[in-house]
Design an enzyme around this catalytic site. Structure first.
Site, mmCIF file in Angstrom:
data_model
loop_
_atom_site.group_PDB
_atom_site.id
_atom_site.type_symbol
_atom_site.label_atom_id
_atom_site.label_comp_id
_atom_site.label_asym_id
_atom_site.label_seq_id
_atom_site.Cartn_x
_atom_site.Cartn_y
_atom_site.Cartn_z
ATOM 1 C CG HIS A 121 -0.482 -7.836 -1.851
ATOM 2 N ND1 HIS A 121 -2.307 -6.974 -2.375
ATOM 3 C CD2 HIS A 121 -1.269 -6.214 -1.066
ATOM 4 C CE1 HIS A 121 -3.085 -6.484 -2.369
ATOM 5 N NE2 HIS A 121 -2.124 -5.845 -1.383
ATOM 6 C CG ASP A 180 3.969 -15.911 -6.285
ATOM 7 O OD1 ASP A 180 3.118 -15.048 -6.028
ATOM 8 O OD2 ASP A 180 4.467 -16.845 -7.356
ATOM 9 C CG ASP A 225 -0.224 0.221 2.236
ATOM 10 O OD1 ASP A 225 1.117 -0.717 2.705
ATOM 11 O OD2 ASP A 225 -1.239 0.872 3.303
ATOM 12 C CD GLU A 264 1.308 -5.589 2.242
ATOM 13 O OE1 GLU A 264 -0.257 -6.385 2.440
ATOM 14 O OE2 GLU A 264 1.173 -4.390 1.956
HETATM 15 O O1 G3I Z 1 -1.621 -11.189 18.331
HETATM 16 C C1 G3I Z 1 -2.504 -12.430 17.873
HETATM 17 C C2 G3I Z 1 -2.269 -14.301 18.120
HETATM 18 O O2 G3I Z 1 -2.360 -13.926 19.325
HETATM 19 C C3 G3I Z 1 -3.192 -15.234 17.562
HETATM 20 O O3 G3I Z 1 -2.500 -16.416 17.951
HETATM 21 C C4 G3I Z 1 -2.174 -14.811 16.099
HETATM 22 C C5 G3I Z 1 -3.434 -16.334 15.057
HETATM 23 O O4 G3I Z 1 -3.815 -15.025 14.073
HETATM 24 O O5 G3I Z 1 -2.574 -13.928 14.870
HETATM 25 C C6 G3I Z 1 -2.407 -12.535 16.471
HETATM 26 O O6 G3I Z 1 -2.379 -11.884 15.410
HETATM 27 C C7 G3I Z 1 -2.178 -11.181 14.274
HETATM 28 C C8 G3I Z 1 -0.974 -9.752 14.226
HETATM 29 O O7 G3I Z 1 -1.197 -9.447 13.109
HETATM 30 C C9 G3I Z 1 0.486 -10.355 15.333
HETATM 31 O O8 G3I Z 1 1.383 -9.542 14.655
HETATM 32 C C10 G3I Z 1 -3.360 -10.593 13.172
HETATM 33 O O9 G3I Z 1 -4.125 -12.260 13.878
HETATM 34 C C11 G3I Z 1 -2.967 -10.142 12.525
HETATM 35 O O10 G3I Z 1 -4.308 -9.839 11.906
HETATM 36 C C12 G3I Z 1 -2.145 -8.960 12.383
HETATM 37 O O11 G3I Z 1 -1.786 -8.804 11.080
HETATM 38 C C13 G3I Z 1 -0.857 -7.881 10.791
HETATM 39 C C14 G3I Z 1 -1.849 -6.913 9.704
HETATM 40 O O12 G3I Z 1 -1.106 -5.446 9.428
HETATM 41 C C15 G3I Z 1 -3.294 -6.551 9.861
HETATM 42 O O13 G3I Z 1 -3.355 -5.238 10.983
HETATM 43 C C16 G3I Z 1 0.695 -7.625 10.891
HETATM 44 O O14 G3I Z 1 1.036 -7.813 11.670
HETATM 45 C C17 G3I Z 1 1.475 -6.698 9.580
HETATM 46 O O15 G3I Z 1 2.386 -6.656 9.525
HETATM 47 C C18 G3I Z 1 -0.032 -6.021 8.841
HETATM 48 O O16 G3I Z 1 0.669 -4.810 8.681
HETATM 49 C C19 G3I Z 1 -0.222 -4.552 7.284
HETATM 50 C C20 G3I Z 1 -0.454 -2.580 7.119
HETATM 51 O O17 G3I Z 1 -1.577 -2.669 8.328
HETATM 52 C C21 G3I Z 1 -0.707 -1.565 6.077
HETATM 53 N N1 G3I Z 1 0.798 -2.383 5.202
HETATM 54 C C22 G3I Z 1 1.251 -3.518 4.519
HETATM 55 C C23 G3I Z 1 1.096 -4.509 6.365
HETATM 56 C C24 G3I Z 1 1.284 -5.642 6.177
HETATM 57 O O18 G3I Z 1 0.684 -6.463 5.722
HETATM 58 O O1 9MR Z 2 -3.393 -3.531 -0.030
HETATM 59 C C1 9MR Z 2 -3.962 -3.105 1.014
HETATM 60 C C2 9MR Z 2 -2.756 -3.682 1.938
HETATM 61 O O2 9MR Z 2 -1.477 -3.012 1.754
HETATM 62 C C3 9MR Z 2 -3.080 -4.268 3.486
HETATM 63 O O3 9MR Z 2 -2.407 -4.374 3.923
HETATM 64 C C4 9MR Z 2 -4.283 -4.794 3.654
HETATM 65 C C5 9MR Z 2 -4.976 -4.487 5.515
HETATM 66 O O4 9MR Z 2 -4.827 -3.873 5.441
HETATM 67 O O5 9MR Z 2 -5.620 -3.734 2.819
HETATM 68 C C6 9MR Z 2 -5.434 -3.660 1.825
HETATM 69 O O6 9MR Z 2 -5.923 -3.527 1.059
HETATM 70 C C7 9MR Z 2 -7.778 -4.398 0.264
HETATM 71 C C8 9MR Z 2 -8.200 -3.408 1.314
HETATM 72 O O7 9MR Z 2 -8.352 -4.002 2.815
HETATM 73 C C9 9MR Z 2 -9.887 -4.362 1.449
HETATM 74 N N1 9MR Z 2 -9.357 -4.007 0.195
HETATM 75 C C10 9MR Z 2 -9.119 -4.571 -0.958
HETATM 76 C C11 9MR Z 2 -7.367 -3.861 -0.692
HETATM 77 C C12 9MR Z 2 -6.471 -4.719 -1.333
HETATM 78 O O8 9MR Z 2 -6.507 -5.186 -2.962
#
Ligand code: G3I
Ligand code: 9MR
Ligand code: ZN
Length: 546
Positions: free
Chosen positions: A474, A519, A147, A528
């Site tokens: 992604h 993939d 993103d 991503e």
């Molecule tokens: O803490 C729980 C744990 O208790 C559980 O057992 C486990 C099972 O799924 O999940 C753990 O939490 C996860 C957490 O990451 C751990 O760090 C959440 O499910 C999971 O949703 C969360 O994912 C994060 C994601 O954003 C959604 O919030 C990723 O770490 C994080 O790297 C990712 O970051 C995104 C940014 O929001 C937007 N930009 C891209 C980036 C990469 O995808």
């Molecule tokens: O592209 C977005 C990615 O960077 C984030 O990790 C993810 C979770 O926040 O969200 C992706 O964007 C999606 C959005 O949340 C929902 N509509 C589809 C988007 C990706 O195509």
């Protein structure tokens, strides 16, 4: 299907080398690209493990050290081709770093250096402080990931991986990855410091006049799949948080310790920003956490506590200045962070919270500063003991699977490849004070092998590195730029048994953790890329002296 998994990039001449077979065989052979058998050995049965769900068999060829290109063969099955050479990771190292350049936001790319991955200036308009009429210039820095958001905590952590890498392994300062040379008082910065300065300048723009730091700057919702310069929606700077403020205090103090040898004026600016953020934290002792406003879906980067961030800030300022007050503060915050860690192990992290290094769990970064301080304080002594027991836990876990990696099923969360990288970093640092330790080295190598193809997806998780490297990150620019190949050197988030996007959720629920991967460009929860998944691998390759 019979498969032989291995590191598709290759191996240095010395050190452990292996392939993992998912079928029984008595013997294996190493075959050169000319078709000649150059080595053979016995295959050892490992058995079934919990992370891959496969029967695994190991072909160890650590004894073989000839330079060249080879494949492993067992019966009528062959592996991908790989190299053995002492500079086998040199290009990978440069490519991992160059991706930060391609991720630059604002008016910072040149056609000469970005080539076919050039994009026009992006996100240069002033941002509105959310809920007010105030406008701010927060241009620059790196896009976070697939993103176009720019997030203070995620950015600080990526910078920290790179800069602690410089502190622990000086060779990072010598890597030339073909970016424009920036001048400083002492002539020119090393490339890594030129690149990191782009993000540091941005992070300092995120600091409010009173020292607090805004959590992020993004549009209200994620952009569709368009090039960055086409993303013209209004930019918002969202609320300040104590987590962002502490991370900036920490990372600016860390940066000061390195930039002071190149540019005194810039280093002073960094230290002043750090102290200003720290003063705000001292005046605001209660956690000010962050949550998205209703309806906004850009990255939240929410954290459950801020003690670990405050610990990191205090430890980093202590290491940078030697001021004992910061050591007192670091001790106090460490007690709270350790207590939180004891109560929450297993929730998003395994093992010792004080050694964790991710965007949410930053205590390990504070611990790195204490180790670098190298004093004989009770805190530093305690940390050395904690690192050794965490490293020993990792060695034990690595013996529970045929791949030799320190991963439990619970480690397969969103960005599981970071979990592997984090463990390699912990082992690499522990190896620096419990050396020589062959067991640590072996597990670090297994981690690298895993990321580069020795896994039961048979895929290299770094673009353009390995015969079967993944191709569809992604990542918005890559998805729409009309160039066939992605940028080389992008680390995928990797398998996630949470299967947290639409396409991923179609995988069978009983898929083994290591196989919860596709993939596929739409799979943001599996495929991503982020700045803080590239930065740890830079740290690890610096350890290898690539
Ligand atoms: O803490 C729980 C744990 O208790 C559980 O057992 C486990 C099972 O799924 O999940 C753990 O939490 C996860 C957490 O990451 C751990 O760090 C959440 O499910 C999971 O949703 C969360 O994912 C994060 C994601 O954003 C959604 O919030 C990723 O770490 C994080 O790297 C990712 O970051 C995104 C940014 O929001 C937007 N930009 C891209 C980036 C990469 O995808
Ligand atoms: O592209 C977005 C990615 O960077 C984030 O990790 C993810 C979770 O926040 O969200 C992706 O964007 C999606 C959005 O949340 C929902 N509509 C589809 C988007 C990706 O195509
Ligand atoms: Zn941009």
């Amino acid at each position: 299907m019979k498969q032989i998994y291995l590191n598709q990039v290759g191996f240095t001449k010395t050190g452990s080398k292996k392939a993992v077979l998912n079928f029984p065989a008595e013997r294996f052979e190493l075959v050169s690209t000319g078709g000649e058998t150059v080595y053979s050995g016995n295959v050892t049965e490992f058995g079934r493990d919990k992370i891959s769900g496969e029967e695994t068999f190991v072909a160890d060829f650590s004894q073989f050290s000839d330079e060249g290109s080879f494949a492993v063969r067992a019966g009528d099955t062959s592996s991908a081709t790989f190299k053995i050479s002492d500079d086998v990771y040199g290009t990978l190292f440069k490519d991992l770093l160059k991706c930060f350049y391609y991720l630059r936001c604002g008016d910072a790319l040149s056609k000469e250096f970005a080539g076919e991955f050039y994009h026009e200036p992006c996100h240069t308009s002033l941002a509105t402080v959310y809920g007010t009429d105030e406008k701010r210039d927060v241009s620059g820095g790196w896009h976070d990931a697939g993103d176009y958001g720019r997030y203070s905590t995620a950015g600080s952590v990526a910078v920290a991986h790179l800069l602690y890498g410089v502190r622990f392994f000086k060779n990072l300062l010598d890597v030339d990855f073909n970016i424009p040379k920036e001048n400083c008082e002492k002539g020119q910065y090393p490339d890594i410091l030129s690149e990191v300065k782009v993000e540091l300048d941005f992070l300092m723009k995120m600091q409010r006049e009173d020292g607090a730091v805004y959590h992020k700057v993004t549009t209200f919702s994620h952009a569709p799949f368009i090039m960055p310069e086409e993303d013209k929606e209004e930019l918002f700077v969202f609320a300040v948080s104590s987590i962002a403020t502490a991370d900036i205090a920490a990372v600016c103090a860390l940066a000061y310790t390195i930039y002071k040898d190149y540019d005194a004026a810039y280093a002073d600016k960094l230290l002043a920003a750090s102290k200003k953020a720290y003063a705000w934290l001292s005046a605001n002792p209660n956690p000010l956490l962050f949550y998205n406003p209703e309806g906004s879906n850009t990255g939240q980067y929410d954290e459950a506590e801020d003690f670990s961030n405050r610990y990191w800030a205090a430890a980093s300022l202590y290491e940078a200045t030697g001021d004992e007050q910061y050591l007192i503060d670091a001790r106090n915050q460490k007690v709270k962070a350790a207590d939180y860690g004891d109560k929450h192990a297993g929730f998003g992290f395994q093992g010792d919270y004080l050694t964790c290094l991710g965007w949410a769990e930053v205590a390990g970064l504070g611990s790195f500063s204490m180790l670098l301080a190298g004093d004989d304080s009770d805190l530093t002594k305690e940390l050395r003991t904690r690192y050794i027991s965490e490293a020993d836990r990792l060695v034990k876990v690595a013996k529970e699977n045929g791949f030799g990696i320190p991963m439990l099923p619970e480690d397969y969360i969103w960005g599981s490849n970071f979990e592997v990288e984090k463990y390699m970093m912990i082992l690499a640092v522990t190896d620096s004070f419990v050396s020589p330790n062959e067991e640590y080295k072996k597990v670090i190598r297994s981690g690298l092998d895993y990321l580069l193809g020795c896994n039961s997806m048979d895929v290299s998780y770094v673009t353009c590195h390995g015969e079967k490297a993944y191709k569809n990150p992604h990542l918005r620019p890559t998805a729409v730029d009309n160039v066939d190949e992605p940028w080389p050197g992008l680390v995928s988030g990797g398998p996630n048994r949470g299967l947290q996007d639409e396409k991923a959720s179609e995988l069978p629920k009983d898929t083994p953790p290591m196989k919860c991967y596709l993939d596929d460009v739409t799979c943001y929860s599996l495929n991503e890329i982020t700045i803080y998944w590239n930065s740890p691998l830079v740290f690890v390759l610096a350890y290898f002296g690539a």
